[in-house]
Design a protein around this motif. Sequence first.
Motif, PDB file in Angstrom:
ATOM      1  N   SER A 168      -6.289  13.547 -14.572  1.00 18.95           N
ATOM      2  CA  SER A 168      -5.825  12.189 -14.791  1.00 18.95           C
ATOM      3  C   SER A 168      -4.624  12.246 -13.686  1.00 18.95           C
ATOM      4  O   SER A 168      -3.496  13.197 -14.102  1.00 18.95           O
ATOM      5  N   ARG A 205     -11.792  16.471 -16.969  1.00 14.88           N
ATOM      6  CA  ARG A 205     -11.388  15.139 -16.332  1.00 14.88           C
ATOM      7  C   ARG A 205      -9.917  15.461 -15.930  1.00 14.88           C
ATOM      8  O   ARG A 205      -9.232  16.310 -16.516  1.00 14.88           O
ATOM      9  N   ARG A 221       3.998   6.939 -12.003  1.00 17.66           N
ATOM     10  CA  ARG A 221       4.878   6.067 -12.745  1.00 17.66           C
ATOM     11  C   ARG A 221       6.234   6.043 -11.751  1.00 17.66           C
ATOM     12  O   ARG A 221       6.491   6.712 -10.681  1.00 17.66           O
ATOM     13  N   ILE A 245       2.288  12.717 -13.401  1.00 16.49           N
ATOM     14  CA  ILE A 245       1.748  13.711 -14.044  1.00 16.49           C
ATOM     15  C   ILE A 245       0.470  13.834 -14.133  1.00 16.49           C
ATOM     16  O   ILE A 245      -0.418  13.055 -14.091  1.00 16.49           O
ATOM     17  N   TYR A 292      -8.083  17.898 -18.753  1.00 17.49           N
ATOM     18  CA  TYR A 292      -8.474  17.829 -19.789  1.00 17.49           C
ATOM     19  C   TYR A 292     -10.061  18.653 -19.806  1.00 17.49           C
ATOM     20  O   TYR A 292     -11.017  18.160 -18.992  1.00 17.49           O
ATOM     21  N   ILE A 346      -6.252   9.425 -26.070  1.00 21.69           N
ATOM     22  CA  ILE A 346      -7.441   9.770 -26.005  1.00 21.69           C
ATOM     23  C   ILE A 346      -8.055  10.788 -27.102  1.00 21.69           C
ATOM     24  O   ILE A 346      -7.300  11.871 -27.291  1.00 21.69           O
ATOM     25  N   LEU A 380     -12.549   4.616 -19.031  1.00 22.43           N
ATOM     26  CA  LEU A 380     -11.899   4.905 -17.745  1.00 22.43           C
ATOM     27  C   LEU A 380     -13.132   5.708 -16.767  1.00 22.43           C
ATOM     28  O   LEU A 380     -13.317   6.924 -17.171  1.00 22.43           O
ATOM     29  N   ASP A 426       5.052   6.381 -23.490  1.00 22.22           N
ATOM     30  CA  ASP A 426       5.344   7.139 -22.458  1.00 22.22           C
ATOM     31  C   ASP A 426       7.124   7.206 -22.385  1.00 22.22           C
ATOM     32  O   ASP A 426       7.675   8.218 -21.614  1.00 22.22           O
ATOM     33  N   THR A 445      -1.322  10.416 -13.526  1.00 20.78           N
ATOM     34  CA  THR A 445      -0.409   9.339 -14.292  1.00 20.78           C
ATOM     35  C   THR A 445       0.879   9.027 -13.309  1.00 20.78           C
ATOM     36  O   THR A 445       1.643   9.867 -13.336  1.00 20.78           O
ATOM     37  N   ASN A 453      -3.024  15.454 -15.432  1.00 15.62           N
ATOM     38  CA  ASN A 453      -3.269  16.342 -16.657  1.00 15.62           C
ATOM     39  C   ASN A 453      -4.790  16.745 -16.315  1.00 15.62           C
ATOM     40  O   ASN A 453      -5.484  16.125 -15.733  1.00 15.62           O
ATOM     41  N   HIS A 504       0.731   8.165 -28.393  1.00 17.54           N
ATOM     42  CA  HIS A 504       2.132   8.506 -28.066  1.00 17.54           C
ATOM     43  C   HIS A 504       2.695   7.235 -26.981  1.00 17.54           C
ATOM     44  O   HIS A 504       1.847   6.562 -26.600  1.00 17.54           O
ATOM     45  N   PHE A 524     -10.093   5.359 -23.549  1.00 15.27           N
ATOM     46  CA  PHE A 524      -8.630   5.333 -23.813  1.00 15.27           C
ATOM     47  C   PHE A 524      -8.445   4.112 -24.594  1.00 15.27           C
ATOM     48  O   PHE A 524      -8.823   3.059 -24.625  1.00 15.27           O
ATOM     49  N   HIS A 558      -0.684   4.770 -26.811  1.00 15.10           N
ATOM     50  CA  HIS A 558      -1.905   5.105 -26.214  1.00 15.10           C
ATOM     51  C   HIS A 558      -2.550   6.637 -26.363  1.00 15.10           C
ATOM     52  O   HIS A 558      -1.750   7.299 -26.518  1.00 15.10           O
ATOM     53  N   THR A 600      -2.983   4.772 -13.777  1.00 15.44           N
ATOM     54  CA  THR A 600      -3.876   6.288 -14.134  1.00 15.44           C
ATOM     55  C   THR A 600      -4.934   6.390 -13.385  1.00 15.44           C
ATOM     56  O   THR A 600      -6.127   5.336 -13.679  1.00 15.44           O
ATOM     57  N   ILE A 627      -5.235  13.349 -25.911  1.00 14.76           N
ATOM     58  CA  ILE A 627      -4.004  13.292 -26.062  1.00 14.76           C
ATOM     59  C   ILE A 627      -3.787  12.691 -27.049  1.00 14.76           C
ATOM     60  O   ILE A 627      -4.373  11.298 -27.332  1.00 14.76           O
TER      61      ILE A 627
HETATM   62  O1  LIG Z   1      -5.019  11.099 -18.977  1.00 14.10           O
HETATM   63  C1  LIG Z   1      -4.594  10.293 -19.345  1.00 14.10           C
HETATM   64  O2  LIG Z   1      -5.489   8.752 -19.107  1.00 14.10           O
HETATM   65  C2  LIG Z   1      -3.434   9.566 -20.389  1.00 14.10           C
HETATM   66  C3  LIG Z   1      -2.124  10.533 -20.042  1.00 14.10           C
HETATM   67  C4  LIG Z   1      -1.099  10.204 -20.627  1.00 14.10           C
HETATM   68  O3  LIG Z   1      -1.140   9.228 -21.437  1.00 14.10           O
HETATM   69  C5  LIG Z   1       0.158  10.812 -20.375  1.00 14.10           C
HETATM   70  O4  LIG Z   1      -0.071  11.844 -19.492  1.00 14.10           O
HETATM   71  O5  LIG Z   1       1.212  10.072 -20.711  1.00 14.10           O
END
Ligand SMILES: O=C(O)CCC(=O)C(=O)O
Length: 275
Positions: free
Chosen positions: A250, A248, A254, A104, A108, A197, A177, A119, A252, A106, A117, A138, A195, A129, A114
């Motif tokens: 990111s 920014r 997985r 994913i 920002y 932000i 970060l 994952d 992420t 992201n 939450h 973070f 986690h 990440t 964020i």
């Molecule tokens: O942008 C981030 O570092 C965290 C994003 C995040 O927690 C997520 O996409 O689940």
Amino acid sequence: MDGTSAQLAAYLVPGSNETFYIPEFITSEEESYLIRKITESSQQKWKNLPNRRLQIWGGELTAKSQLIPQALPSYLTTFPDIIGRLRDTGAFSRSSHGQPNHIILNEYLPGQGIMPHEDGPSYYPVVATLSLGSHAVFHYYRYKPEDEDDDPPAHISDAEVPKGRSIDPLPILSVLLEPRSLVITRSELYTAHLHGIDDITEDAFPASSSSVFAGDPRHPRLANESQLRGGEYRQVVAAGGTLKRGVRYSLTCRDVERVVNLNTRTMAALGLGRR
Ligand SMILES: O=C(O)CCC(=O)C(=O)O
Ligand SMILES: [Fe+2]
């Protein structure tokens, strides 16, 4: 830390069991290249959320948490081969594929963040990440034990919190970060914590010598201060200054363990090879 390679163990965030921070995971040329690829991507790839936008790479998840796979962008699997480099960290050595198959992305803007939450269970419990373009702070949070339960704090929406649980507003761990850094979260911090932000335009840090309460989320003490790459970030953090947020991105990354079994012809049509 069973199953942690010696190479990864060197990046353990002090005070954590299963969080690893690797500064300068990529070079600034590679960072610029990735940002260019992201900003050149078609507008249709973005999904707009109220407080950020994102792209999903690697395929969609079914209601049963299975991945209907799609090829990842080629610049992640060839140069600069982020996927290969993530495999080489050993962070995914125990997951089904040994490397991420789902990302994913992201975006920002300053002032966006964020909410705390989890994952969720679709993924093997590791997330790596990569931060591009700007820094973020973070925070990892714990659920309050049932006997401490009361109303959730105002800045944390109930929507993000499973029913009947509330979050301790003091982070249990905060990490800076830096752009180009990789942070890897595994195990307990992945499966039983949250986690997030903060949605702010700049991050303020207490001077190392100040007596600001160590758990104050508005002036976080960074667990990874000794791991920062040096230069401006380390100086600002040590002096108790502020860092303005820029845009920014990111990534992420997985591993979705359960992948829908497509036949060979469909795999070829989607540009997917067998791993
Ligand atoms: O942008 C981030 O570092 C965290 C994003 C995040 O927690 C997520 O996409 O689940
Ligand atoms: Fe997340």
